[in-house]
Scaffold this motif. Sequence first.
Motif, PDB file in Angstrom:
ATOM      1  N   SER A   1       0.826  -1.213   0.000  1.00 33.42           N
ATOM      2  CA  SER A   1       0.000   0.000   0.000  1.00 33.42           C
ATOM      3  C   SER A   1       0.857   1.258   0.000  1.00 33.42           C
ATOM      4  O   SER A   1       1.790   1.383   0.801  1.00 33.42           O
TER       5      SER A   1
ATOM      6  N   TYR B   1     -16.451  -8.644  -1.369  1.00 31.32           N
ATOM      7  CA  TYR B   1     -16.294  -9.657  -2.422  1.00 31.32           C
ATOM      8  C   TYR B   1     -16.403 -11.072  -1.862  1.00 31.32           C
ATOM      9  O   TYR B   1     -16.059 -12.038  -2.539  1.00 31.32           O
TER      10      TYR B   1
ATOM     11  N   VAL C   1     -14.040  -1.044   3.310  1.00 31.20           N
ATOM     12  CA  VAL C   1     -13.232   0.038   3.889  1.00 31.20           C
ATOM     13  C   VAL C   1     -13.748   1.410   3.447  1.00 31.20           C
ATOM     14  O   VAL C   1     -13.643   2.396   4.190  1.00 31.20           O
TER      15      VAL C   1
ATOM     16  N   PRO D   1      -3.514  -3.698  -0.749  1.00 35.72           N
ATOM     17  CA  PRO D   1      -4.875  -3.243  -1.048  1.00 35.72           C
ATOM     18  C   PRO D   1      -5.406  -3.956  -2.286  1.00 35.72           C
ATOM     19  O   PRO D   1      -4.619  -4.485  -3.089  1.00 35.72           O
ATOM     20  N   MET D   2      -6.727  -3.946  -2.449  1.00 38.96           N
ATOM     21  CA  MET D   2      -7.295  -4.303  -3.749  1.00 38.96           C
ATOM     22  C   MET D   2      -7.292  -3.048  -4.604  1.00 38.96           C
ATOM     23  O   MET D   2      -7.776  -1.999  -4.182  1.00 38.96           O
ATOM     24  N   TYR D   3      -6.702  -3.144  -5.783  1.00 35.05           N
ATOM     25  CA  TYR D   3      -6.753  -2.040  -6.755  1.00 35.05           C
ATOM     26  C   TYR D   3      -7.381  -2.567  -8.038  1.00 35.05           C
ATOM     27  O   TYR D   3      -6.885  -3.537  -8.631  1.00 35.05           O
ATOM     28  N   ASN D   4      -8.455  -1.914  -8.428  1.00 34.57           N
ATOM     29  CA  ASN D   4      -9.121  -2.277  -9.688  1.00 34.57           C
ATOM     30  C   ASN D   4      -9.358  -3.784  -9.778  1.00 34.57           C
ATOM     31  O   ASN D   4      -8.991  -4.426 -10.756  1.00 34.57           O
ATOM     32  N   TYR D   5      -9.947  -4.293  -8.703  1.00 39.25           N
ATOM     33  CA  TYR D   5     -10.328  -5.706  -8.572  1.00 39.25           C
ATOM     34  C   TYR D   5      -9.135  -6.650  -8.518  1.00 39.25           C
ATOM     35  O   TYR D   5      -9.301  -7.862  -8.548  1.00 39.25           O
TER      36      TYR D   5
ATOM     37  N   ALA E   1      -7.038  -5.311   2.025  1.00 40.09           N
ATOM     38  CA  ALA E   1      -8.103  -4.356   2.345  1.00 40.09           C
ATOM     39  C   ALA E   1      -8.772  -3.965   1.036  1.00 40.09           C
ATOM     40  O   ALA E   1      -8.093  -3.767   0.028  1.00 40.09           O
TER      41      ALA E   1
ATOM     42  N   SER F   1      -2.466   2.464   6.737  1.00 38.44           N
ATOM     43  CA  SER F   1      -3.131   1.620   5.755  1.00 38.44           C
ATOM     44  C   SER F   1      -3.750   0.419   6.447  1.00 38.44           C
ATOM     45  O   SER F   1      -3.188  -0.125   7.410  1.00 38.44           O
ATOM     46  N   ILE F   2      -4.898   0.015   5.944  1.00 37.73           N
ATOM     47  CA  ILE F   2      -5.591  -1.126   6.561  1.00 37.73           C
ATOM     48  C   ILE F   2      -4.828  -2.426   6.296  1.00 37.73           C
ATOM     49  O   ILE F   2      -4.665  -3.253   7.199  1.00 37.73           O
ATOM     50  N   SER F   3      -4.360  -2.599   5.065  1.00 41.26           N
ATOM     51  CA  SER F   3      -3.635  -3.848   4.781  1.00 41.26           C
ATOM     52  C   SER F   3      -2.322  -3.895   5.568  1.00 41.26           C
ATOM     53  O   SER F   3      -1.911  -4.974   6.029  1.00 41.26           O
TER      54      SER F   3
ATOM     55  N   ARG G   1      -0.214   3.965   1.096  1.00 37.37           N
ATOM     56  CA  ARG G   1      -0.590   4.685   2.320  1.00 37.37           C
ATOM     57  C   ARG G   1       0.327   4.282   3.469  1.00 37.37           C
ATOM     58  O   ARG G   1       0.631   3.110   3.634  1.00 37.37           O
TER      59      ARG G   1
ATOM     60  N   GLY H   1     -12.257  -1.650  -0.737  1.00 35.60           N
ATOM     61  CA  GLY H   1     -13.318  -0.678  -0.501  1.00 35.60           C
ATOM     62  C   GLY H   1     -14.687  -1.307  -0.447  1.00 35.60           C
ATOM     63  O   GLY H   1     -15.561  -0.863   0.303  1.00 35.60           O
ATOM     64  N   GLY H   2     -14.895  -2.331  -1.266  1.00 35.28           N
ATOM     65  CA  GLY H   2     -16.197  -2.994  -1.336  1.00 35.28           C
ATOM     66  C   GLY H   2     -16.182  -4.328  -0.625  1.00 35.28           C
ATOM     67  O   GLY H   2     -15.392  -4.537   0.295  1.00 35.28           O
TER      68      GLY H   2
HETATM   69  C1  LIG Z   1      -6.348   3.106  -7.345  1.00 38.03           C
HETATM   70  C2  LIG Z   1      -7.347   2.438  -6.424  1.00 38.03           C
HETATM   71  C3  LIG Z   1      -8.135   1.413  -6.917  1.00 38.03           C
HETATM   72  C4  LIG Z   1      -9.052   0.789  -6.074  1.00 38.03           C
HETATM   73  N1  LIG Z   1      -9.789  -0.256  -6.571  1.00 38.03           N
HETATM   74  C5  LIG Z   1     -10.669  -0.861  -5.759  1.00 38.03           C
HETATM   75  C6  LIG Z   1     -11.463  -1.942  -6.262  1.00 38.03           C
HETATM   76  O1  LIG Z   1     -11.372  -2.352  -7.411  1.00 38.03           O
HETATM   77  N2  LIG Z   1     -12.319  -2.542  -5.406  1.00 38.03           N
HETATM   78  C7  LIG Z   1     -12.441  -2.149  -4.100  1.00 38.03           C
HETATM   79  O2  LIG Z   1     -13.216  -2.745  -3.373  1.00 38.03           O
HETATM   80  N3  LIG Z   1     -11.694  -1.137  -3.591  1.00 38.03           N
HETATM   81  C8  LIG Z   1     -10.818  -0.496  -4.401  1.00 38.03           C
HETATM   82  N4  LIG Z   1     -10.058   0.534  -3.903  1.00 38.03           N
HETATM   83  C9  LIG Z   1     -10.155   0.875  -2.468  1.00 38.03           C
HETATM   84  C10 LIG Z   1      -9.008   0.240  -1.661  1.00 38.03           C
HETATM   85  O3  LIG Z   1      -8.958  -1.155  -1.855  1.00 38.03           O
HETATM   86  C11 LIG Z   1      -9.192   0.564  -0.181  1.00 38.03           C
HETATM   87  O4  LIG Z   1      -9.078   1.973  -0.018  1.00 38.03           O
HETATM   88  C12 LIG Z   1      -8.201  -0.134   0.732  1.00 38.03           C
HETATM   89  O5  LIG Z   1      -8.409   0.249   2.044  1.00 38.03           O
HETATM   90  C13 LIG Z   1      -6.796   0.216   0.422  1.00 38.03           C
HETATM   91  O6  LIG Z   1      -5.936  -0.502   1.270  1.00 38.03           O
HETATM   92  P1  LIG Z   1      -4.892   0.238   2.239  1.00 38.03           P
HETATM   93  O7  LIG Z   1      -5.716   0.910   3.322  1.00 38.03           O
HETATM   94  O8  LIG Z   1      -4.030  -0.845   2.767  1.00 38.03           O
HETATM   95  O9  LIG Z   1      -4.161   1.230   1.400  1.00 38.03           O
HETATM   96  C14 LIG Z   1      -9.173   1.199  -4.729  1.00 38.03           C
HETATM   97  C15 LIG Z   1      -8.375   2.246  -4.240  1.00 38.03           C
HETATM   98  C16 LIG Z   1      -7.482   2.875  -5.081  1.00 38.03           C
HETATM   99  C17 LIG Z   1      -6.636   3.993  -4.536  1.00 38.03           C
END
Ligand SMILES: Cc1cc2nc3c(=O)[nH]c(=O)nc-3n(C[C@H](O)[C@H](O)[C@H](O)COP(=O)(O)O)c2cc1C
Length: 215
Positions: free
Chosen positions: A10, A145, A182, A106-110, A140, A15-17, A12, A142-143
């Motif tokens: 991450s 799954y 998250v 983190p999850m980024y773009n699935y 971690a 960060s949650i992860s 961040r 956002g949604g």
């Molecule tokens: C570039 C980007 C893409 C993301 N894509 C997704 C996604 O596809 N699905 C989802 O559920 N959350 C998505 N998120 C939200 C992150 O997974 C979420 O903020 C998570 O807490 C990030 O982990 P961290 O706190 O360890 O940084 C995205 C966030 C960013 C910045």
Amino acid sequence: MTTLLHLDASPRRTSISRELSAAFAAAWGAEHPDATYIHRDLAADPIPFIDEGWTELCDRVLAHGATDLDRLGELVNSPAQQRAWAIVEPLLAELRAADIVLIGTPMYNYSIPAGLKAWLDQITFPRMSLAPTRFVVATACGGAYSPGTPKAIYDYQERYLRDFFAGHFAVEDTVFVHSELVNSRQDPALAQLRDKHDASHAAALATARTLGKEY
Ligand SMILES: Cc1cc2nc3c(=O)[nH]c(=O)nc-3n(C[C@H](O)[C@H](O)[C@H](O)COP(=O)(O)O)c2cc1C
């Protein structure tokens, strides 16, 4: 001696992860005070993407039929290959020495962030094999799954990493710990999901600590 290789992806700082992977690492460290712990921050100290030198070296290893990973450096025959080898060799050595690989991401773009993909590409080197190694992935998103949720089919993060470690390293039992929903922490429109996130997060933290003690 037991070795834990801990990667965080991450960007961040808070960060949650990172919180989840740190919980595992702290619990593990308390149980293994004399063990070797290596932390690699893939966001603060990013690993370069593989380049032409890496692919040239890879082709030479394949053509040579080399099997002894410790002697692959002898095949380096250009400055570009030398630069590539200087990056990949320590990554391979550190992974081969690890009994446990812990990844906070983190999850980024699935799926996974580019920094983690860069690491995977680097270590997917010909003839790379692992001694018995366990993988733990703390994530971690956002949604949500989890199985049964409407977006479960879009989770290419767990599926991808599970299949990658199984396909490349014959590791079939990668363990995942997820903190979901998250986005409800920041987005007022998702405030009604905050309780579900809190429960998901608390369960993930507890599981990370338990796994850290058990591994
Ligand atoms: C570039 C980007 C893409 C993301 N894509 C997704 C996604 O596809 N699905 C989802 O559920 N959350 C998505 N998120 C939200 C992150 O997974 C979420 O903020 C998570 O807490 C990030 O982990 P961290 O706190 O360890 O940084 C995205 C966030 C960013 C910045």
